[in-house]
Design an enzyme around this catalytic site. Structure first.
Site, PDB file in Angstrom:
ATOM      1  N   ASP A  36       0.811  -1.215   0.000  1.00 18.01           N
ATOM      2  CA  ASP A  36       0.000   0.000   0.000  1.00 18.01           C
ATOM      3  C   ASP A  36       0.845   1.265   0.000  1.00 18.01           C
ATOM      4  O   ASP A  36       2.035   1.231   0.262  1.00 18.01           O
ATOM      5  CB  ASP A  36      -0.885   0.020   1.255  1.00 18.01           C
ATOM      6  N   LYS A  58      -3.740   3.592  -2.708  1.00 18.35           N
ATOM      7  CA  LYS A  58      -4.822   4.489  -3.065  1.00 18.35           C
ATOM      8  C   LYS A  58      -4.465   5.857  -2.517  1.00 18.35           C
ATOM      9  O   LYS A  58      -4.402   6.028  -1.313  1.00 18.35           O
ATOM     10  CB  LYS A  58      -6.150   4.040  -2.439  1.00 18.35           C
ATOM     11  N   MET A 172      -7.547   9.748   9.357  1.00 15.11           N
ATOM     12  CA  MET A 172      -8.208  10.247   8.141  1.00 15.11           C
ATOM     13  C   MET A 172      -9.081  11.470   8.433  1.00 15.11           C
ATOM     14  O   MET A 172     -10.160  11.621   7.853  1.00 15.11           O
ATOM     15  CB  MET A 172      -9.085   9.133   7.523  1.00 15.11           C
TER      16      MET A 172
END
Ligand code: SAH
Length: 255
Positions: A36, A58, A172
């Site tokens: 990742d 991502k 986040m």
């Protein structure tokens, strides 16, 4: 044919030394490494020369490879007899979709294991000198998503969190700081509650800024704090200030 397998592995919070021995051993013997964005790429150097390394990251707001595509790829290689390491930032089961990957492996009947990693909350807090629990200041902490789109079916209970948890660590959340601040203030959290923002925690590029719940979104904008970053809210943030003050005092005595 050799029996394939899947190891869902936590790479730790950023500092490549903060990986477990078990995780490192799996990287060293992997045939395929699916990694990742938040994985420190230095760790890939431990893999065998001939190991296939596939980036599945991502970037926020972009999807370079959809989750289903990652799961299909993982299963395809393992079904062909490869030992697949699915390498993820922090811990695979903390906002890492590791649970979904374990379910997909089990559904495909492929032997799999999950190797934990130091999640960024734990790594970054240690690195910034913020004990998530501290005698007299904090007896509990919670790990929370600040991304509204993370899971519509299970919205974050800001009302309960504002009152029942001493230290909040929000993943986040930097691009939603205004909304988070509003929610917590609305549910009665004191605007003077200390807050820290930690960007690139545990890495050489780590930056920490502190303020209060009332001014933290302005501070984040002024300091241009960007992802990956964590928000820590609670009295325990004060310990960082105490540590820095003591270190400065000790330095000036020596000097
Ligand atoms: N599984 C990961 C979390 C993935 S979600 C873990 O256990 O840490 C991605 C979020 O993690 C980022 O938006 C950020 O909030 C946080 N994060 C990951 N690495 C970080 C780091 N080095 N410093 C600060 N925050 C980090």
């Amino acid at each position: 044919m050799k029996q394939g397998s899947i190891s869902i592995v936590g790479a730790g919070p950023g500092d490549p030394e903060l990986i477990t021995v078990k995780a490192l051993r799996r990287i060293q013997t992997a045939d395929v490494i699916l990694y990742d964005r938040l994985v420190n790429e230095e760790l890939l150097a431990y893999g065998r020369k001939e190991a296939l390394r596939i980036y599945c990251g991502k970037a926020p707001g972009q999807h370079s490879m959809p989750q289903e595509g990652i799961e299909r790829l993982m299963i395809k290689h393992a079904s062909a007899g490869s030992h697949v390491v699915r390498l993820k930032g922090g811990d695979p089961f903390v906002f890492g979709r590791g649970g979904e990957e374990a379910l997909a492996s089990a559904a495909a009947g492929i032997p799999y294991e999950v190797i934990p990693g130091i999640t960024s909350a734990i790594g970054a807090a240690a690195s910034a000198g913020i004990p998530l629990t501290h005698r007299g200041l904090a007896a509990s902490f919670a790990i929370v998503t600040g991304s509204r789109c993370h899971d519509h079916a299970a919205p974050v209970r800001w009302d309960a969190l504002a009152h029942s948890v001493d230290t909040l660590v929000i993943y986040m959340g930097v691009s939603h700081l205004g909304g988070i601040r509003e929610q917590l203030l609305k549910h009665g959290k004191d605007a003077a509650t200390p807050v820290a923002l930690i960007e690139n925690g545990t890495t050489a590029r780590e930056r920490t800024v502190t303020g209060t719940l009332g001014n933290i979104d302005k501070l984040a904008t002024a300091m241009k704090i960007s992802n990956p970053a964590l928000i820590i809210i609670g009295e325990a943030v004060k310990v960082r200030e105490q540590l820095l003050a003591l270190e400065n005092a000790a330095r000036s005595q020596i000097g």
